[in-house]
Design a protein around this motif. Sequence first.
Motif, PDB file in Angstrom:
ATOM      1  N   PHE A 143       8.122 -10.341  -2.197  1.00  0.00           N
ATOM      2  CA  PHE A 143       6.911 -10.594  -1.520  1.00  0.00           C
ATOM      3  C   PHE A 143       5.824 -11.396  -1.323  1.00  0.00           C
ATOM      4  CE2 PHE A 143       5.171  -5.572  -0.569  1.00  0.00           C
ATOM      5  CZ  PHE A 143       6.932  -5.191   0.022  1.00  0.00           C
ATOM      6  N   PRO A 144       5.957 -12.570  -2.541  1.00  0.00           N
ATOM      7  CA  PRO A 144       5.674 -13.616  -2.985  1.00  0.00           C
ATOM      8  C   PRO A 144       6.440 -14.830  -2.632  1.00  0.00           C
ATOM      9  CG  PRO A 144       5.480 -12.620  -4.702  1.00  0.00           C
ATOM     10  CD  PRO A 144       5.754 -11.854  -4.257  1.00  0.00           C
ATOM     11  N   GLU A 145       7.568 -15.176  -2.042  1.00  0.00           N
ATOM     12  CA  GLU A 145       8.173 -15.440  -0.920  1.00  0.00           C
ATOM     13  C   GLU A 145       8.296 -15.555   0.392  1.00  0.00           C
ATOM     14  OE1 GLU A 145      12.376 -16.731  -2.620  1.00  0.00           O
ATOM     15  OE2 GLU A 145      12.208 -14.785  -4.203  1.00  0.00           O
ATOM     16  N   LEU A 146       8.094 -14.135   0.340  1.00  0.00           N
ATOM     17  CA  LEU A 146       7.881 -14.428   2.170  1.00  0.00           C
ATOM     18  C   LEU A 146       6.600 -14.422   2.171  1.00  0.00           C
ATOM     19  CD1 LEU A 146       9.756 -11.383   2.874  1.00  0.00           C
ATOM     20  CD2 LEU A 146      10.098 -13.047   3.499  1.00  0.00           C
ATOM     21  N   ARG A 147       5.230 -14.765   1.129  1.00  0.00           N
ATOM     22  CA  ARG A 147       3.523 -15.109   1.637  1.00  0.00           C
ATOM     23  C   ARG A 147       3.805 -16.590   2.141  1.00  0.00           C
ATOM     24  NH1 ARG A 147      -0.016 -11.765   3.473  1.00  0.00           N
ATOM     25  NH2 ARG A 147       0.378 -10.559   1.931  1.00  0.00           N
ATOM     26  N   GLU A 153       0.852  -1.212   0.032  1.00  0.00           N
ATOM     27  CA  GLU A 153      -0.337  -0.070   0.175  1.00  0.00           C
ATOM     28  C   GLU A 153       0.467   1.395  -0.010  1.00  0.00           C
ATOM     29  OE1 GLU A 153      -3.486   2.066   3.413  1.00  0.00           O
ATOM     30  OE2 GLU A 153      -3.991   0.036   2.799  1.00  0.00           O
ATOM     31  N   GLU A 154       1.659   1.397   0.604  1.00  0.00           N
ATOM     32  CA  GLU A 154       2.796   2.470   1.030  1.00  0.00           C
ATOM     33  C   GLU A 154       3.590   2.396  -0.461  1.00  0.00           C
ATOM     34  OE1 GLU A 154       5.653   2.443   3.791  1.00  0.00           O
ATOM     35  OE2 GLU A 154       4.288   2.324   5.291  1.00  0.00           O
ATOM     36  N   HIS A 155       3.927   1.377  -1.212  1.00  0.00           N
ATOM     37  CA  HIS A 155       4.126   1.505  -2.775  1.00  0.00           C
ATOM     38  C   HIS A 155       3.865   1.940  -3.716  1.00  0.00           C
ATOM     39  CE1 HIS A 155       7.369  -2.351  -1.844  1.00  0.00           C
ATOM     40  NE2 HIS A 155       8.022  -1.581  -1.738  1.00  0.00           N
ATOM     41  N   GLU A 187       7.830  -6.462  -4.777  1.00  0.00           N
ATOM     42  CA  GLU A 187       6.330  -7.335  -5.351  1.00  0.00           C
ATOM     43  C   GLU A 187       6.417  -8.219  -6.114  1.00  0.00           C
ATOM     44  OE1 GLU A 187       3.428  -4.709  -6.208  1.00  0.00           O
ATOM     45  OE2 GLU A 187       4.042  -2.823  -4.574  1.00  0.00           O
ATOM     46  N   GLU A 188       7.317  -8.409  -6.450  1.00  0.00           N
ATOM     47  CA  GLU A 188       7.438  -9.483  -7.939  1.00  0.00           C
ATOM     48  C   GLU A 188       8.270 -10.774  -7.400  1.00  0.00           C
ATOM     49  OE1 GLU A 188       8.028  -8.234 -11.682  1.00  0.00           O
ATOM     50  OE2 GLU A 188       6.626  -7.215 -11.840  1.00  0.00           O
TER      51      GLU A 188
END
Length: 217
Positions: free
Chosen positions: A152-156, A32-34, A148-149
């Motif tokens: 983030f997906p790896e951490l999720r 959201e900040e991005h 985001e690409e």
Amino acid sequence: MNAPLPPLPPVPQADRPDALPGGRDMLDALAEEHQAIQNLYARLASAFDESGSPRDGAEPDRSARRELASLTSVLTATLTRHLSAEEQYLFPAVAAALPDGARQAGAEVTADQELLRALRDLEAGPATDLDGIEAVDRQLRRHVRRCEEELFPELRRTLSDADLIRLGNRVEIAEDAAPTRPHPATPATPPWNKVVEPAVGVVDKVRDVLTRRATRD
């Protein structure tokens, strides 16, 4: 998988298997900040174009210069706070939780220092600095894309919902205490950044008050 977090207060009803701490998921909050930062940049670029700026060889008037300077300060402060919090909590989580995390986190910290230098040069330069505006744009786009690409997906996939919320709470606290001006030479990794950043943030906030510098939209 649990991320390396400092001691945390007890969670109400922690004996329930589905109990979660209160607060926002770190990845949702940072994404959201991005978007908010990119919107700020778009406003700055639009104001630059509308000011009669060097894209067409003209010089902006005093009012346009003030608007450009204010938007530049707000963008700089917002992005500086964001990067500080990511360096304190996002990248250490990446380093601890992902198979190639240490390398990925190190690359992001290095890129952050380049972005901070671009921000410092932009705010220190004239309001008509087209090269400075475009340099920030290029590095900001790369930062958002990598986070985001890739990260983030790896951490999720790796971290629990509870960990992401607890990290999100710490990101929020870190941003409140973070510097509002770029300091690319200060420590960018724990534990020293968690000590130095709040101290530098106090000095920045005093300077902001004394100079009436805008730091929030």
